[in-house]
Write a protein that holds these residues in place. Structure first.
Motif, mmCIF file in Angstrom:
data_model
loop_
_atom_site.group_PDB
_atom_site.id
_atom_site.type_symbol
_atom_site.label_atom_id
_atom_site.label_comp_id
_atom_site.label_asym_id
_atom_site.label_seq_id
_atom_site.Cartn_x
_atom_site.Cartn_y
_atom_site.Cartn_z
ATOM 1 N N THR A 1 69.619 59.544 66.331
ATOM 2 C CA THR A 1 69.116 60.905 65.972
ATOM 3 C C THR A 1 67.729 61.015 66.991
ATOM 4 N N VAL A 2 67.658 62.202 67.595
ATOM 5 C CA VAL A 2 66.700 62.217 68.734
ATOM 6 C C VAL A 2 65.453 63.335 68.328
ATOM 7 N N ALA A 3 64.490 63.139 68.838
ATOM 8 C CA ALA A 3 63.332 64.318 68.478
ATOM 9 C C ALA A 3 63.497 65.424 69.043
ATOM 10 N N GLY A 4 64.123 65.342 70.553
ATOM 11 C CA GLY A 4 64.323 66.680 71.162
ATOM 12 C C GLY A 4 65.493 66.704 72.054
ATOM 13 N N ARG A 5 66.534 67.447 71.600
ATOM 14 C CA ARG A 5 67.648 67.473 72.461
ATOM 15 C C ARG A 5 67.629 68.217 73.705
ATOM 16 N N THR A 6 67.068 67.322 74.775
ATOM 17 C CA THR A 6 66.967 68.099 76.052
ATOM 18 C C THR A 6 68.136 68.552 76.688
ATOM 19 N N LEU B 1 55.608 66.134 64.380
ATOM 20 C CA LEU B 1 54.915 67.023 63.994
ATOM 21 C C LEU B 1 54.555 68.161 65.320
ATOM 22 N N TRP B 2 54.998 67.583 66.469
ATOM 23 C CA TRP B 2 55.117 68.381 67.643
ATOM 24 C C TRP B 2 55.848 67.506 68.741
ATOM 25 N N ARG B 3 56.192 68.389 69.723
ATOM 26 C CA ARG B 3 56.882 67.952 70.926
ATOM 27 C C ARG B 3 56.014 68.408 71.910
ATOM 28 N N ARG B 4 55.743 67.590 73.143
ATOM 29 C CA ARG B 4 54.960 68.076 74.159
ATOM 30 C C ARG B 4 55.701 68.007 75.505
ATOM 31 N N THR C 1 59.876 68.115 81.898
ATOM 32 C CA THR C 1 59.736 66.526 81.352
ATOM 33 C C THR C 1 59.131 66.492 80.052
ATOM 34 N N LEU C 2 60.004 65.820 79.136
ATOM 35 C CA LEU C 2 59.517 65.729 77.761
ATOM 36 C C LEU C 2 58.316 64.415 77.603
ATOM 37 N N VAL C 3 57.275 64.646 77.320
ATOM 38 C CA VAL C 3 56.198 63.441 77.582
ATOM 39 C C VAL C 3 55.765 62.893 76.346
ATOM 40 N N ALA C 4 55.874 63.429 75.241
ATOM 41 C CA ALA C 4 55.384 62.991 74.035
ATOM 42 C C ALA C 4 56.041 63.571 72.874
ATOM 43 N N VAL C 5 56.123 62.757 71.527
ATOM 44 C CA VAL C 5 56.387 63.369 70.299
ATOM 45 C C VAL C 5 55.383 62.882 69.394
ATOM 46 N N GLY C 6 54.755 63.778 68.572
ATOM 47 C CA GLY C 6 53.727 63.174 67.687
ATOM 48 C C GLY C 6 54.265 63.057 66.447
#
Length: 264
Positions: free
Chosen positions: A45-50, A108-111, A241-246
């Protein structure tokens, strides 16, 4: 045992994150090598499906594995993965996840960052896969003035490719531009979540204000729309680019439950 993995990849030669039959994807490549090592892997399972062509330096995912397999591999896993995975995807860290952790729903967030150069010669050769060349001079002042109106919680329907039964309400926590010493313009976009094509649509709307073809009030004015604005250009994927996930320090399960509730 649930494990958290921090992952980086060059999205150039991937058809996005999600596994697709007959296509090379990040999830497909990663799951194949994790299964080779662990024997059995559940629930990648992934934080953000790019999307196809989008990169990541701070992607997060989780997997469930047998306890004994983790004990056997924990000290050598990163080195083994570095030998098995292709050069365009790396696992940067692996650790037992906190109780209740879900890579997607606990976030909480994606950056994201989007890189653009307005240099007349375009992107430098070593940055051509992660930087968009823009043919007009861009004003940093205009870009940030237009971006300010998009902060906060709004219905971003004008900037999203709608999915049936999915909300387009999002809370944008950060949206700002900077010009790096080499002249490259970088947009930083952070939100609790993003709908399909939202970041690239936001950047596309801002760029035409930055080069003077639209007034700085135009992107914010699109927030009154309840359908996608066809005049908004979706910029190419390779600049993103997905640089961080909080994540919260505690209460991962509570955060996951809250996220699952449909936004009003």
């Amino acid at each position: 045992m649930r494990l958290r993995l921090d992952v980086a990849y060059d999205g150039t030669d991937f058809s996005g994150w999600a596994a697709q039959p007959g296509r090379r994807t990040v999830a497909g490549v990663l799951a194949a090598e994790l299964t080779r090592l662990f024997g059995s892997v559940d629930g990648l399972t992934v934080a953000g499906r790019t999307d196809a062509g989008v990169h990541a330096t701070g992607q997060v995912c989780h997997i469930d594995v047998a306890d004994e397999a983790w004990e056997r591999l924990r000290d050598s896993l990163l080195r083994r993965l570095s030998g098995l995975l292709p050069g365009d995807v790396r696992v940067l860290s692996v650790a037992p996840a906190p109780e209740g952790f879900d890579a997607r729903f606990s976030a909480l967030w994606r950056r994201y960052e989007y890189r653009v150069t307005d240099a007349p010669w375009g992107p430098l050769p070593l940055r051509r896969h992660d930087t968009l060349g823009w043919p007009r001079q861009l004003s940093l002042t205009a870009l940030n003035a237009a971006a300010a109106a998009l902060l906060g919680e709004h219905d971003f329907a004008a900037f999203c490719r709608r999915k049936e039964h999915a909300t387009t309400v999002r809370a944008v926590q950060r949206l700002e531009w900077r010009r790096d010493p080499d002249g490259t313009l970088v947009a930083t976009v952070q939100a609790d979540a993003f709908c399909w094509s939202m970041v690239r649509s936001l950047v596309g709307a801002l760029l035409v204000t930055g080069d003077g073809r639209r007034p700085v009030e135009w992107p914010g004015g699109l927030l009154t729309r309840r359908e996608r604005a066809n005049e908004v250009t979706v910029v190419p994927a390779h600049g993103l680019t997905l640089v961080a996930v909080g994540y919260p320090e505690h209460g991962h399960a509570d955060r996951a439950e809250q996220t699952r509730r449909l936004r009003a």
